[in-house]
Design a protein around this motif. Structure first.
Motif, short mmCIF file in Angstrom:
data_model
loop_
_atom_site.label_atom_id
_atom_site.label_comp_id
_atom_site.label_asym_id
_atom_site.label_seq_id
_atom_site.Cartn_x
_atom_site.Cartn_y
_atom_site.Cartn_z
N UNK A 1 0.76 -1.13 0.02
CA UNK A 1 0.07 -0.16 0.03
C UNK A 1 0.97 1.18 -0.04
N UNK A 2 2.18 1.12 0.30
CA UNK A 2 3.02 2.31 0.51
C UNK A 2 4.47 2.10 -0.41
N UNK A 3 4.02 2.38 -1.63
CA UNK A 3 5.12 2.20 -2.36
C UNK A 3 5.53 3.59 -2.82
N UNK A 4 6.84 3.98 -3.18
CA UNK A 4 6.99 5.26 -3.61
C UNK A 4 7.58 4.98 -5.08
N UNK A 5 6.83 5.85 -6.17
CA UNK A 5 7.09 5.53 -7.47
C UNK A 5 8.23 6.39 -7.94
N UNK A 6 9.34 5.36 -7.91
CA UNK A 6 10.86 6.01 -7.94
C UNK A 6 11.03 5.98 -9.53
N UNK A 7 11.99 6.88 -9.83
CA UNK A 7 12.37 7.16 -11.32
C UNK A 7 12.70 5.52 -11.85
N UNK A 8 13.42 4.98 -11.02
CA UNK A 8 13.91 3.49 -11.76
C UNK A 8 12.58 2.81 -12.05
N UNK A 9 11.48 2.79 -11.27
CA UNK A 9 10.41 2.18 -11.51
C UNK A 9 9.66 2.64 -12.84
N UNK A 10 9.51 3.95 -13.01
CA UNK A 10 8.95 4.60 -14.03
C UNK A 10 9.71 4.28 -15.36
#
Length: 300
Positions: A58-67
């Motif tokens: 529920x608490x995931x940061x949309x980091x640049x690596x994921x983008x």
């Protein structure tokens, strides 16, 4: 420029001659879906998994690596049922990959099964409720079978050249999975009717499948930390119901469980919850093996 063009042409010819082909890029939101994609796609796909079993989904940061990983994806493979609603919309928006927003590039597993615990009415005062039902259905092997069929079909659509490979891998998976279910069910018979206390309502599908009886939760409402007075009521429930253990996932804060364990003597059992949730859970099969083995150890 001419030399560069000749080099590119030569490289392309070499790739063709050696049979090297582009792979399907799969972006899986959770480890269980990455593991299922690996079973069905094998070496025909490059699979990126956005999270680990030791993270609160529920608490995931949309980091640049994921983008960046989602930007190149051909298939977005997630749970759905609004499990990822806190971070996935931002991730897809920033990736700019329209192919995975809808259509064949978008695969939400919840769309292919019936969920449990779907609320009759939505009231956010009741905590982190999921309007589309409990999203933790990867802990039910029968629902996983249904999703595997749907996912294999989707892979065939996206990569028709390797359709025969996906069908073969699905048939192999189904054979091994069906055999494993029989083994798990026979082994887990002593768990039927045994009572448990859980941290969060993560285990509804596992409980239903194995016949476990959930008598209390450490959270008064989903996602809401317990108060001291509430935990006292859980102690009373434990004394009355005589559960065999307190069940946690590896990512959950053990503070309340430790408090309850000290006051009741109940053992704490940390289950893998997903692939990679403990050292034994290297794939879907070993995740279920570990889950059942740990529960049986507590039952003894």
């Amino acid at each position: 420029m001419k030399r560069m063009l000749n080099t590119l042409l030569l490289t392309g010819s070499c790739l063709f001659a050696t049979g090297i082909e582009a792979k399907l890029n799969v972006f899986a939101c959770e480890p269980e879906w990455g593991a299922l994609a690996k079973e069905l796609a094998g070496d025909k796909a490059e699979i990126d998994v956005a999270t680990t079993a030791l993270q609160n989904i529920h608490q995931i940061e949309p980091k640049p690596s994921l983008i960046a990983k989602l930007r190149r994806a051909d298939l977005l493979l997630c749970t759905g049922a609004e499990l990822e609603s806190g971070w996935l919309p931002q991730l897809t928006r920033q990736s700019g990959n329209a192919n995975v927003v809808s259509g064949n590039g978008n695969f939400m597993a919840a769309s292919f099964i019936t969920t449990l615990d779907k609320p009759a009415q939505i009231d956010r005062a009741a905590g982190d409720v999921h309007p589309q039902g409990n999203p933790h259905f990867h802990l039910d092997p029968y629902r996983m079978s249904i999703i595997a069929e749907a996912l294999a079909a989707r892979l065939e659509v996206l990569d028709a050249a390797n359709a025969a490979v996906y069908r073969k891998n699905l048939a192999d998976f189904n054979t091994r999975w069906s055999s494993a279910i029989k083994t798990w069910e026979a082994k887990a018979k002593p768990l039927a009717g045994r009572k448990i206390i859980v941290h969060h309502k993560s285990w509804a599908y596992l409980n239903k499948w194995l016949g476990l009886v959930q008598v209390a939760t450490l959270e008064p409402m989903p996602g809401v930390p317990p108060t001291s007075s509430y935990l006292v009521s859980v102690v009373s429930a434990a004394e009355k119901e005589k559960p065999m253990a307190i069940i946690l996932a590896g990512y959950q804060d053990p503070k309340a469980a430790n408090w309850l364990s000290k006051r009741t003597g109940l053992p704490i059992v940390i289950l893998p919850f997903s692939v990679g949730g403990d050292p034994m859970s290297k794939d879907l099969f070993s995740m279920y093996d570990s889950t059942i083995n740990k529960l049986l150890a507590a039952a003894k």
